[in-house]
Design a protein around this motif. Structure first.
Motif, PDB file in Angstrom:
ATOM      1  N   SER A 206       0.852  -1.185   0.000  1.00  0.00           N
ATOM      2  CA  SER A 206       0.000   0.000   0.000  1.00  0.00           C
ATOM      3  C   SER A 206       0.885   1.231   0.000  1.00  0.00           C
ATOM      4  CB  SER A 206      -0.917   0.016   1.229  1.00  0.00           C
ATOM      5  OG  SER A 206      -0.160   0.085   2.421  1.00  0.00           O
ATOM      6  N   GLY A 207       0.363   2.298  -0.519  1.00  0.00           N
ATOM      7  CA  GLY A 207       1.130   3.529  -0.572  1.00  0.00           C
ATOM      8  C   GLY A 207       0.213   4.719  -0.669  1.00  0.00           C
ATOM      9  N   GLU A 208       0.777   5.883  -0.462  1.00  0.00           N
ATOM     10  CA  GLU A 208      -0.012   7.096  -0.558  1.00  0.00           C
ATOM     11  C   GLU A 208      -0.320   7.413  -2.020  1.00  0.00           C
ATOM     12  OE1 GLU A 208      -1.315   8.905   1.723  1.00  0.00           O
ATOM     13  OE2 GLU A 208      -0.370   8.171   3.555  1.00  0.00           O
ATOM     14  N   LEU A 209      -1.480   7.990  -2.226  1.00  0.00           N
ATOM     15  CA  LEU A 209      -1.869   8.398  -3.564  1.00  0.00           C
ATOM     16  C   LEU A 209      -1.629   9.885  -3.761  1.00  0.00           C
ATOM     17  CD1 LEU A 209      -5.271   6.553  -4.128  1.00  0.00           C
ATOM     18  CD2 LEU A 209      -3.083   6.032  -5.186  1.00  0.00           C
ATOM     19  N   THR A 210      -1.069  10.229  -4.896  1.00  0.00           N
ATOM     20  CA  THR A 210      -1.012  11.619  -5.335  1.00  0.00           C
ATOM     21  C   THR A 210      -1.767  11.694  -6.656  1.00  0.00           C
ATOM     22  OG1 THR A 210       1.071  11.305  -6.514  1.00  0.00           O
ATOM     23  CG2 THR A 210       1.212  12.000  -4.211  1.00  0.00           C
ATOM     24  N   MET A 211      -2.047  12.894  -7.110  1.00  0.00           N
ATOM     25  CA  MET A 211      -2.835  13.059  -8.317  1.00  0.00           C
ATOM     26  C   MET A 211      -2.022  13.769  -9.399  1.00  0.00           C
ATOM     27  SD  MET A 211      -5.814  12.292  -9.527  1.00  0.00           S
ATOM     28  CE  MET A 211      -6.993  12.174  -8.180  1.00  0.00           C
ATOM     29  N   PHE A 212      -1.997  13.184 -10.563  1.00  0.00           N
ATOM     30  CA  PHE A 212      -1.376  13.795 -11.740  1.00  0.00           C
ATOM     31  C   PHE A 212      -2.510  14.356 -12.604  1.00  0.00           C
ATOM     32  CE2 PHE A 212       0.341  14.127 -15.936  1.00  0.00           C
ATOM     33  CZ  PHE A 212       1.707  14.300 -15.817  1.00  0.00           C
ATOM     34  N   HIS A 213      -2.454  15.662 -12.875  1.00  0.00           N
ATOM     35  CA  HIS A 213      -3.494  16.316 -13.658  1.00  0.00           C
ATOM     36  C   HIS A 213      -2.972  16.552 -15.079  1.00  0.00           C
ATOM     37  CE1 HIS A 213      -5.743  17.116  -9.937  1.00  0.00           C
ATOM     38  NE2 HIS A 213      -4.576  17.466  -9.424  1.00  0.00           N
ATOM     39  N   HIS A 214      -3.402  15.697 -15.993  1.00  0.00           N
ATOM     40  CA  HIS A 214      -3.000  15.905 -17.391  1.00  0.00           C
ATOM     41  C   HIS A 214      -3.923  16.918 -18.042  1.00  0.00           C
ATOM     42  CE1 HIS A 214      -2.121  15.377 -21.598  1.00  0.00           C
ATOM     43  NE2 HIS A 214      -3.394  15.086 -21.821  1.00  0.00           N
ATOM     44  N   ARG A 215      -3.313  17.889 -18.707  1.00  0.00           N
ATOM     45  CA  ARG A 215      -4.055  18.867 -19.496  1.00  0.00           C
ATOM     46  C   ARG A 215      -3.372  18.988 -20.854  1.00  0.00           C
ATOM     47  NH1 ARG A 215      -6.461  17.675 -15.711  1.00  0.00           N
ATOM     48  NH2 ARG A 215      -7.402  18.969 -14.080  1.00  0.00           N
ATOM     49  N   PRO A 216      -4.123  19.003 -21.956  1.00  0.00           N
ATOM     50  CA  PRO A 216      -3.500  19.228 -23.266  1.00  0.00           C
ATOM     51  C   PRO A 216      -2.734  20.546 -23.268  1.00  0.00           C
ATOM     52  CG  PRO A 216      -5.788  18.557 -23.520  1.00  0.00           C
ATOM     53  CD  PRO A 216      -5.583  18.834 -22.057  1.00  0.00           C
ATOM     54  N   LEU A 217      -1.737  20.618 -24.117  1.00  0.00           N
ATOM     55  CA  LEU A 217      -0.886  21.808 -24.145  1.00  0.00           C
ATOM     56  C   LEU A 217      -1.699  23.067 -24.431  1.00  0.00           C
ATOM     57  CD1 LEU A 217       1.964  22.948 -23.995  1.00  0.00           C
ATOM     58  CD2 LEU A 217       2.239  22.424 -26.429  1.00  0.00           C
ATOM     59  N   SER A 218      -2.686  22.981 -25.307  1.00  0.00           N
ATOM     60  CA  SER A 218      -3.502  24.157 -25.616  1.00  0.00           C
ATOM     61  C   SER A 218      -4.233  24.664 -24.372  1.00  0.00           C
ATOM     62  CB  SER A 218      -4.505  23.842 -26.719  1.00  0.00           C
ATOM     63  OG  SER A 218      -5.359  22.775 -26.334  1.00  0.00           O
ATOM     64  N   ASP A 219      -4.700  23.744 -23.530  1.00  0.00           N
ATOM     65  CA  ASP A 219      -5.384  24.153 -22.298  1.00  0.00           C
ATOM     66  C   ASP A 219      -4.420  24.863 -21.353  1.00  0.00           C
ATOM     67  OD1 ASP A 219      -7.542  22.895 -23.406  1.00  0.00           O
ATOM     68  OD2 ASP A 219      -7.800  21.408 -21.818  1.00  0.00           O
ATOM     69  N   LEU A 220      -3.197  24.359 -21.270  1.00  0.00           N
ATOM     70  CA  LEU A 220      -2.220  24.968 -20.372  1.00  0.00           C
ATOM     71  C   LEU A 220      -1.802  26.351 -20.859  1.00  0.00           C
ATOM     72  CD1 LEU A 220      -0.014  21.848 -19.594  1.00  0.00           C
ATOM     73  CD2 LEU A 220      -1.571  23.011 -18.030  1.00  0.00           C
ATOM     74  N   LEU A 221      -1.621  26.498 -22.163  1.00  0.00           N
ATOM     75  CA  LEU A 221      -1.267  27.815 -22.702  1.00  0.00           C
ATOM     76  C   LEU A 221      -2.408  28.808 -22.479  1.00  0.00           C
ATOM     77  CD1 LEU A 221       0.497  26.780 -26.031  1.00  0.00           C
ATOM     78  CD2 LEU A 221       1.578  27.551 -23.908  1.00  0.00           C
ATOM     79  N   SER A 222      -3.633  28.352 -22.650  1.00  0.00           N
ATOM     80  CA  SER A 222      -4.780  29.222 -22.397  1.00  0.00           C
ATOM     81  C   SER A 222      -4.869  29.578 -20.926  1.00  0.00           C
ATOM     82  CB  SER A 222      -6.069  28.546 -22.856  1.00  0.00           C
ATOM     83  OG  SER A 222      -6.076  28.349 -24.259  1.00  0.00           O
ATOM     84  N   ALA A 223      -4.578  28.604 -20.050  1.00  0.00           N
ATOM     85  CA  ALA A 223      -4.614  28.866 -18.608  1.00  0.00           C
ATOM     86  C   ALA A 223      -3.575  29.914 -18.220  1.00  0.00           C
ATOM     87  CB  ALA A 223      -4.372  27.564 -17.839  1.00  0.00           C
ATOM     88  N   LEU A 224      -2.416  29.879 -18.842  1.00  0.00           N
ATOM     89  CA  LEU A 224      -1.394  30.890 -18.574  1.00  0.00           C
ATOM     90  C   LEU A 224      -1.924  32.280 -18.912  1.00  0.00           C
ATOM     91  CD1 LEU A 224       1.678  28.957 -19.930  1.00  0.00           C
ATOM     92  CD2 LEU A 224       1.652  30.109 -17.717  1.00  0.00           C
ATOM     93  N   GLY A 225      -2.545  32.407 -20.071  1.00  0.00           N
ATOM     94  CA  GLY A 225      -3.101  33.695 -20.460  1.00  0.00           C
ATOM     95  C   GLY A 225      -4.204  34.155 -19.533  1.00  0.00           C
ATOM     96  N   GLN A 226      -5.072  33.223 -19.142  1.00  0.00           N
ATOM     97  CA  GLN A 226      -6.152  33.562 -18.224  1.00  0.00           C
ATOM     98  C   GLN A 226      -5.611  33.988 -16.860  1.00  0.00           C
ATOM     99  OE1 GLN A 226      -8.905  30.210 -18.156  1.00  0.00           O
ATOM    100  NE2 GLN A 226      -8.724  30.011 -20.382  1.00  0.00           N
ATOM    101  N   GLY A 227      -4.461  33.447 -16.505  1.00  0.00           N
ATOM    102  CA  GLY A 227      -3.848  33.799 -15.240  1.00  0.00           C
ATOM    103  C   GLY A 227      -3.040  35.082 -15.285  1.00  0.00           C
ATOM    104  N   GLY A 228      -2.891  35.665 -16.469  1.00  0.00           N
ATOM    105  CA  GLY A 228      -2.169  36.928 -16.579  1.00  0.00           C
ATOM    106  C   GLY A 228      -0.721  36.793 -16.985  1.00  0.00           C
ATOM    107  N   LEU A 229      -0.370  35.685 -17.648  1.00  0.00           N
ATOM    108  CA  LEU A 229       0.998  35.459 -18.102  1.00  0.00           C
ATOM    109  C   LEU A 229       1.003  35.204 -19.601  1.00  0.00           C
ATOM    110  CD1 LEU A 229       2.154  33.015 -15.273  1.00  0.00           C
ATOM    111  CD2 LEU A 229       2.957  35.370 -15.568  1.00  0.00           C
ATOM    112  N   GLY A 230       1.977  35.783 -20.291  1.00  0.00           N
ATOM    113  CA  GLY A 230       2.120  35.583 -21.721  1.00  0.00           C
ATOM    114  C   GLY A 230       3.424  34.889 -22.044  1.00  0.00           C
ATOM    115  N   VAL A 231       3.366  33.761 -22.753  1.00  0.00           N
ATOM    116  CA  VAL A 231       4.557  32.982 -23.074  1.00  0.00           C
ATOM    117  C   VAL A 231       5.394  33.704 -24.130  1.00  0.00           C
ATOM    118  CG1 VAL A 231       5.408  30.803 -24.045  1.00  0.00           C
ATOM    119  CG2 VAL A 231       3.468  30.797 -22.469  1.00  0.00           C
ATOM    120  N   VAL A 232       6.688  33.819 -23.864  1.00  0.00           N
ATOM    121  CA  VAL A 232       7.603  34.468 -24.804  1.00  0.00           C
ATOM    122  C   VAL A 232       8.708  33.536 -25.285  1.00  0.00           C
ATOM    123  CG1 VAL A 232       7.168  36.781 -23.898  1.00  0.00           C
ATOM    124  CG2 VAL A 232       9.002  35.389 -22.898  1.00  0.00           C
ATOM    125  N   ALA A 233       8.863  32.378 -24.639  1.00  0.00           N
ATOM    126  CA  ALA A 233       9.893  31.431 -25.058  1.00  0.00           C
ATOM    127  C   ALA A 233       9.515  30.035 -24.599  1.00  0.00           C
ATOM    128  CB  ALA A 233      11.264  31.815 -24.498  1.00  0.00           C
TER     129      ALA A 233
END
Length: 271
Positions: A206-233
């Protein structure tokens, strides 16, 4: 090719109950696994890429969000920054960081949930980092918003995480094509958001469970913008490891150079 020492992908089970202490239940195991200076992948791939993209300057203030046991403290202090602030939801990982760096007057370590509003996101930092944690938080928009709010106007942030196009627990695999003598990467799923429970402490019943949250790259890039960050590199990071000589080594070496393990994004605070 072997993966990084993050989460052993062992068995599937029910999602763990919501926790506000991050990786506290597995902090001792994870601290032993990664240590003060980081894993093999930290040392040879993740940390060099982070420092290159961040380009820290002498006298700057840097905040490390989801800092864990503080693998970035020493490398950043060696660049001459004036102030390092580390934030993590796990009190035990923060204690591990304090045991190593707590006496340094240039270091401040705080227990706080990166997805919740906090006094640490005060707009006083020149730069921010977030290493191997984007896939660990349930609300990336909230975390990116806090990262942005921790920065001065125009401040920069660097985030490194498992490549969402190629490294998905239980949904991506290595295969071998005997006819063409190539190693290939198979993806069973990618476009869906997935919350994947991961069992730590491999080998135990038995072991402790952690959670891995997979999100498509497009969702993550959109989340960055929604959070107030713009990718430059962006840099895609490949494994430095190579297999032992053998009939498959040429194909494995080629695959290691073609399929990135991690992705590194540099973003600026918008507005």
């Amino acid at each position: 090719m072997p993966g990084p020492p993050r989460r052993p992908f062992r068995r599937q089970g029910p999602p763990p109950p919501p926790k506000d202490k991050g990786w506290d239940p597995v902090a001792a195991w994870y601290d032993k696994l990664v240590g003060e200076d980081g894993s093999d992948y930290h040392k040879h791939v993740i940390l060099p890429a982070t420092l290159k993209l961040l380009d820290p300057k002498e006298g700057e203030s840097v905040i490390d969000v989801c800092c864990g046991q503080g693998v970035l403290v020493r490398p950043l202090l060696e660049t001459g920054i004036a102030r390092f602030t580390g934030v993590d939801a796990s009190p035990k990982l923060i204690e591990a960081a304090k045991s190593r760096h707590g006496n340094n007057p240039r270091v401040k370590l705080l227990t706080a949930d990166a997805c919740k509003p906090g006094a640490w996101a005060d707009g006083s930092h020149d730069a921010a980092t977030c290493l191997m944690a984007v896939h660990d938080v349930p609300d990336p928009v909230a975390m990116f918003r806090n990262v942005a709010q921790s920065l001065k106007p125009g401040g920069r942030a660097v985030m490194v995480f498992m490549h969402p196009c190629f490294r998905i627990p239980r949904q991506s695999h290595w295969g071998w094509d005997a006819e063409h003598k190539i190693q290939y990467r198979r993806l069973d799923r990618y476009g869906s958001q997935l919350d994947i429970p991961i069992t730590t402490h491999p080998g135990r019943k038995s072991g402790e469970l952690t959670m891995f949250h997979h999100r498509p790259l497009s969702d993550l890039l959109s989340a960055l913008g929604q959070g107030g960050l713009g990718v430059v590199a962006c840099e895609e990071l490949y494994s430095h490891r190579r297999s032992q000589p053998g009939p498959r080594s040429r194909g494995e070496h080629r695959a290691a150079k073609e399929f990135p393990m991690f992705i590194a994004l540099k973003a600026l605070r918008l507005g």
